[in-house]
Design a protein around this motif. Structure first.
Motif, PDB file in Angstrom:
ATOM      1  N   THR A 113      11.926 -33.883 -20.855  1.00  0.00           N
ATOM      2  CA  THR A 113      12.274 -33.130 -22.063  1.00  0.00           C
ATOM      3  C   THR A 113      11.860 -31.666 -21.976  1.00  0.00           C
ATOM      4  OG1 THR A 113      10.180 -33.702 -23.154  1.00  0.00           O
ATOM      5  CG2 THR A 113      12.029 -35.227 -23.429  1.00  0.00           C
ATOM      6  N   THR A 114      11.135 -31.299 -20.920  1.00  0.00           N
ATOM      7  CA  THR A 114      10.668 -29.926 -20.737  1.00  0.00           C
ATOM      8  C   THR A 114      11.372 -29.299 -19.541  1.00  0.00           C
ATOM      9  OG1 THR A 114       8.498 -30.544 -21.595  1.00  0.00           O
ATOM     10  CG2 THR A 114       8.635 -28.484 -20.366  1.00  0.00           C
ATOM     11  N   PRO A 115      11.817 -28.044 -19.638  1.00  0.00           N
ATOM     12  CA  PRO A 115      12.467 -27.404 -18.482  1.00  0.00           C
ATOM     13  C   PRO A 115      11.558 -27.409 -17.258  1.00  0.00           C
ATOM     14  CG  PRO A 115      12.799 -26.094 -20.457  1.00  0.00           C
ATOM     15  CD  PRO A 115      11.824 -27.167 -20.825  1.00  0.00           C
ATOM     16  N   LEU A 116      12.123 -27.776 -16.124  1.00  0.00           N
ATOM     17  CA  LEU A 116      11.394 -27.808 -14.858  1.00  0.00           C
ATOM     18  C   LEU A 116      11.710 -26.531 -14.088  1.00  0.00           C
ATOM     19  CD1 LEU A 116       9.673 -29.446 -12.790  1.00  0.00           C
ATOM     20  CD2 LEU A 116      11.841 -30.333 -11.898  1.00  0.00           C
ATOM     21  N   LYS A 117      10.682 -25.754 -13.772  1.00  0.00           N
ATOM     22  CA  LYS A 117      10.890 -24.523 -13.014  1.00  0.00           C
ATOM     23  C   LYS A 117      10.912 -24.852 -11.524  1.00  0.00           C
ATOM     24  CE  LYS A 117       9.029 -21.260 -16.366  1.00  0.00           C
ATOM     25  NZ  LYS A 117       8.088 -20.133 -16.594  1.00  0.00           N
ATOM     26  N   VAL A 118      12.021 -24.508 -10.879  1.00  0.00           N
ATOM     27  CA  VAL A 118      12.230 -24.840  -9.470  1.00  0.00           C
ATOM     28  C   VAL A 118      12.376 -23.556  -8.659  1.00  0.00           C
ATOM     29  CG1 VAL A 118      13.703 -26.044  -7.820  1.00  0.00           C
ATOM     30  CG2 VAL A 118      13.359 -27.002 -10.104  1.00  0.00           C
ATOM     31  N   ILE A 119      11.667 -23.495  -7.539  1.00  0.00           N
ATOM     32  CA  ILE A 119      11.766 -22.375  -6.607  1.00  0.00           C
ATOM     33  C   ILE A 119      12.068 -22.940  -5.224  1.00  0.00           C
ATOM     34  CG2 ILE A 119      10.290 -20.774  -7.866  1.00  0.00           C
ATOM     35  CD1 ILE A 119       7.925 -21.786  -6.310  1.00  0.00           C
ATOM     36  N   TRP A 120      12.438 -22.082  -4.286  1.00  0.00           N
ATOM     37  CA  TRP A 120      12.753 -22.563  -2.943  1.00  0.00           C
ATOM     38  C   TRP A 120      12.340 -21.527  -1.907  1.00  0.00           C
ATOM     39  CZ3 TRP A 120      15.766 -19.357  -0.135  1.00  0.00           C
ATOM     40  CH2 TRP A 120      16.613 -18.489  -0.826  1.00  0.00           C
ATOM     41  N   ALA A 121      12.251 -21.986  -0.668  1.00  0.00           N
ATOM     42  CA  ALA A 121      11.951 -21.099   0.457  1.00  0.00           C
ATOM     43  C   ALA A 121      12.540 -21.705   1.723  1.00  0.00           C
ATOM     44  CB  ALA A 121      10.445 -20.900   0.609  1.00  0.00           C
ATOM     45  N   MET A 122      12.861 -20.846   2.667  1.00  0.00           N
ATOM     46  CA  MET A 122      13.348 -21.287   3.975  1.00  0.00           C
ATOM     47  C   MET A 122      12.645 -20.490   5.061  1.00  0.00           C
ATOM     48  SD  MET A 122      17.457 -21.944   3.542  1.00  0.00           S
ATOM     49  CE  MET A 122      17.855 -20.691   2.323  1.00  0.00           C
ATOM     50  N   GLY A 123      12.492 -21.116   6.215  1.00  0.00           N
ATOM     51  CA  GLY A 123      11.847 -20.444   7.325  1.00  0.00           C
ATOM     52  C   GLY A 123      12.327 -20.992   8.649  1.00  0.00           C
ATOM     53  N   ALA A 124      11.729 -20.497   9.727  1.00  0.00           N
ATOM     54  CA  ALA A 124      12.200 -20.843  11.066  1.00  0.00           C
ATOM     55  C   ALA A 124      11.595 -22.130  11.606  1.00  0.00           C
ATOM     56  CB  ALA A 124      11.901 -19.692  12.031  1.00  0.00           C
ATOM     57  N   LYS A 125      10.322 -22.403  11.280  1.00  0.00           N
ATOM     58  CA  LYS A 125       9.652 -23.528  11.926  1.00  0.00           C
ATOM     59  C   LYS A 125       8.569 -24.094  11.030  1.00  0.00           C
ATOM     60  CE  LYS A 125       7.239 -24.738  16.222  1.00  0.00           C
ATOM     61  NZ  LYS A 125       6.670 -24.205  17.488  1.00  0.00           N
ATOM     62  N   TRP A 126       8.451 -25.431  11.035  1.00  0.00           N
ATOM     63  CA  TRP A 126       7.411 -26.119  10.268  1.00  0.00           C
ATOM     64  C   TRP A 126       6.726 -27.146  11.153  1.00  0.00           C
ATOM     65  CZ3 TRP A 126       5.684 -24.410   5.801  1.00  0.00           C
ATOM     66  CH2 TRP A 126       4.798 -25.207   5.073  1.00  0.00           C
ATOM     67  N   THR A 127       5.571 -27.599  10.738  1.00  0.00           N
ATOM     68  CA  THR A 127       4.833 -28.613  11.481  1.00  0.00           C
ATOM     69  C   THR A 127       3.972 -29.404  10.514  1.00  0.00           C
ATOM     70  OG1 THR A 127       3.179 -28.980  13.218  1.00  0.00           O
ATOM     71  CG2 THR A 127       2.975 -26.964  11.940  1.00  0.00           C
ATOM     72  N   ASP A 128       3.632 -30.629  10.882  1.00  0.00           N
ATOM     73  CA  ASP A 128       2.708 -31.402  10.050  1.00  0.00           C
ATOM     74  C   ASP A 128       1.283 -31.277  10.563  1.00  0.00           C
ATOM     75  OD1 ASP A 128       2.992 -32.821  12.356  1.00  0.00           O
ATOM     76  OD2 ASP A 128       3.520 -34.722  11.406  1.00  0.00           O
ATOM     77  N   GLY A 129       1.088 -30.380  11.541  1.00  0.00           N
ATOM     78  CA  GLY A 129      -0.249 -30.097  12.050  1.00  0.00           C
ATOM     79  C   GLY A 129      -0.844 -28.893  11.346  1.00  0.00           C
ATOM     80  N   GLN A 130      -1.602 -28.109  12.089  1.00  0.00           N
ATOM     81  CA  GLN A 130      -2.242 -26.918  11.527  1.00  0.00           C
ATOM     82  C   GLN A 130      -1.196 -25.827  11.309  1.00  0.00           C
ATOM     83  OE1 GLN A 130      -5.540 -26.647  10.671  1.00  0.00           O
ATOM     84  NE2 GLN A 130      -5.050 -24.656   9.785  1.00  0.00           N
TER      85      GLN A 130
END
Length: 201
Positions: A113-130
């Protein structure tokens, strides 16, 4: 910004979310909040083997060390790439069920019932490590989008600071200069011949 499409469906006490980038990237992230700092983020990315992942984070700063992994109860998780265009999908409870209330993800509740504020980002590379600064985004949303979940609509969050600045200046001009000027001209310029004082007033 016309660069990321956001889809959602609410069924019972769960919400299914999908996001699709409109340009090639190494990862796609969406966040719930006014900006990336102090937001809950969902990152869709691919490892070296080409396997898609969707990771969840709590972000409390602007550096890589401020991105903290969280453990959310997500189902139907999928991340796919079509010619570099990433789509991420997942289903999560509207209200997380947590045994440890001190965890950040326990506060990541969605009120339909409350507006959800949504943002986004994109990049070249991600990892689940450090994570390092190399993993930080290269393209981001200019401002959050307010999503009305129950109405099925969305609109850009308006930044009222420029409007308020102009309004403040006009109020100063009217009440600080024009009004006192009119009063002073009526009081001290009546001795001028003709009706010049009245026109100034």
């Amino acid at each position: 910004d016309q660069q990321v499409k956001f889809f959602w469906t609410i069924v019972g006490d769960s919400i299914s979310i999908a996001a699709r980038g409109e340009k090639k990237s190494g990862y796609l992230a969406i966040g719930f909040g006014s900006e990336m700092t102090n937001s809950y983020a969902y990152v869709g990315w691919f490892d070296r083997n080409g396997t898609g992942h969707v990771n969840t984070y709590w972000i409390d700063g602007e550096s890589a060390s401020a991105v903290h992994p969280t453990t959310e109860n997500m189902t139907y998780v999928r991340c796919k790439s079509e010619e570099g265009i990433i789509t991420l999908e997942f289903t999560r409870p509207l209200k997380p069920s947590c045994s440890h209330r001190d965890r950040p993800e326990c506060k990541n509740m969605i009120d339909p019932t409350t507006p959800l504020k949504v943002i986004w980002a994109m990049g070249a590379k991600w990892t689940d490590g450090q994570l390092t600064e190399r993993n930080m985004h290269s393209v981001t949303s200019q401002r959050p989008v307010r999503v009305m979940l129950t109405r099925g609509s969305a609109e850009a969050d308006q930044d009222l600071r420029p409007v308020l600045g102009v309004h403040g200046f006009m109020m100063f001009l009217a009440w600080g200069i024009l009004l006192p000027g009119g009063i002073l001209s009526a009081r001290y310029l009546k001795h001028i011949r003709g009706d010049g004082w009245f026109k100034i007033h």
